[in-house]
Design a protein around this motif. Sequence first.
Motif: not given
Ligand code: NDP
Length: 319
Positions: A96, A175, A177, A319
Motif C-alpha cells: 500500500r 499495539t 506506541k 491492513y
Molecule cells: P496504518 O496502517 O499506517 O495505521 C493504522 C493504525 O490503526 C495503526 O496504528 C494500527 O495499530 C491501528 N489499528 C488497526 N486496527 C486496530 C484496532 N483493531 N484497534 C486499535 N487500533 C487499530 O494506516 P494509515 O495511517 O496509513 O491510514 C489509516 C487509514 O486512513 C487508511 O486505512 C484509510 O482507510 C484512511 N485514509 C483515508 C483517506 C482519505 O482521504 N479520507 C486517505 C488515506 C487514508 P498498530 O500500529 O498497532 O498496528
Amino acid sequence: MSTEKPMNLLFCTPGEDPTPWLQAFRDALPGAMMRAWQAGDTAPADYAAVWRPPAEVLRGRSGLKAVFNLGAGVDPILDMLSREPDTLPESVPLIRLEDAGMAAQMIEYVTYAALRYMRRFDTYERQREAHQWTVLEAARPADFPIAVMGLGKLGAAVSSTLAKAGWPVRGWSRTAKAIEGVQTFAGDAALAPFLAGAKMLVNLLPSTPETRGLLGKAVFEPLAEGAFLVNIARGAHVVDIDLLDAIRRGKIAAAMLDVFAQEPLPADHPFWQEPKITITPHISAMTLRTEAVAQIVGKIRALERGEKVSGVVDRIRGY
Ligand code: NDP
Ligand code: OXD
C-alpha cells in the motif's frame, strides 16, 4: 545487445484518465513497458499499480511480483479478494502507499477542524446566517483534549503535530506506541480510558472486521458532552443512526465527515439535512501522483535488488 526483457507494468484505476500516470511511471522507470489495463488484457506483467481494480486485472496474471495499491487504505481491494479469493495468490505481496504526501494533508484537515471547533467558528457561521451577535465562552487548547484513533503513518503524524501545537493529545492503536508529547493507549481494554472526556475524536483507523461499526453509541458516550467528531478514515467505521442521534441529543456538538459508507453520499442521506455535519467528498488526503510514483518506483527498484520493502499488507489482519 542486451537480451534482458524490459520490465512490464500494468496500471488500472477505473474512472480515471491513466495518461498522466503512465507518463509519470515512464519518466521514473525509463525502459519499462507501461500499459493501462483494458478489458481482455491477460498478458503477463511484472508489477501492477491499481486502485479498486476489477478482479480480471489480477486474476491469473502470470509473472506478477507485486501489486501496488494506489491508496493507503486497502479495504476495497481486500473486499474484492475476499469475494474472489483466487484472484491474487498469497505469494504475491500487496503493497500500500505509506504517507506519500497524505500525512501533511491529514494534518491540515485535522488542524482546521480543531481550530474551527475549539474556537466555535461553526457556531459563529450559523449565527452570522441568523444575523445573531452572541459571544460564546473563551476556549483554550489545554481544555480541548483530542483523541486520535489509529497511530499508523497518518495518525502518528497528526497526533504528534497537534501535540506540538499545544493540544493535549491521546492516541489509540492495536499495539503499544511511544510518540513524543502524546499519551498513548493500546488495545480494546484501553479504549474507554482513551475516550474518557475527550473534546474531539479523530478517526484514522483502517477499515477491518474489528474496526467497522466501531464509531457508535458506545464510543460516543465516554466523550465529553458536546464533543466533536472528525472521520477521515472510512465511512464503514460510523454507525450513521448513532451519530445522528448523538448530534440530536447534543452529545456530539458537530462532526466533520470526509468518508461515507456509500460514496458519493446519496442525495437523500439524512447527513445532508443536518447542519451540524460538515461534509467533504473524500478529499482529506488525496493520492499525489508525483509522491506515489516515486514511492512505488523506489520499492520496485528495491524488490528488483532482492530487498524487502515496507507497506506489505497483512491480508489476515486487514491492513
Ligand atoms: P496504518 O496502517 O499506517 O495505521 C493504522 C493504525 O490503526 C495503526 O496504528 C494500527 O495499530 C491501528 N489499528 C488497526 N486496527 C486496530 C484496532 N483493531 N484497534 C486499535 N487500533 C487499530 O494506516 P494509515 O495511517 O496509513 O491510514 C489509516 C487509514 O486512513 C487508511 O486505512 C484509510 O482507510 C484512511 N485514509 C483515508 C483517506 C482519505 O482521504 N479520507 C486517505 C488515506 C487514508 P498498530 O500500529 O498497532 O498496528
Ligand atoms: C486512501 C484513500 O486510502 O484515498 O488512500 O482513501
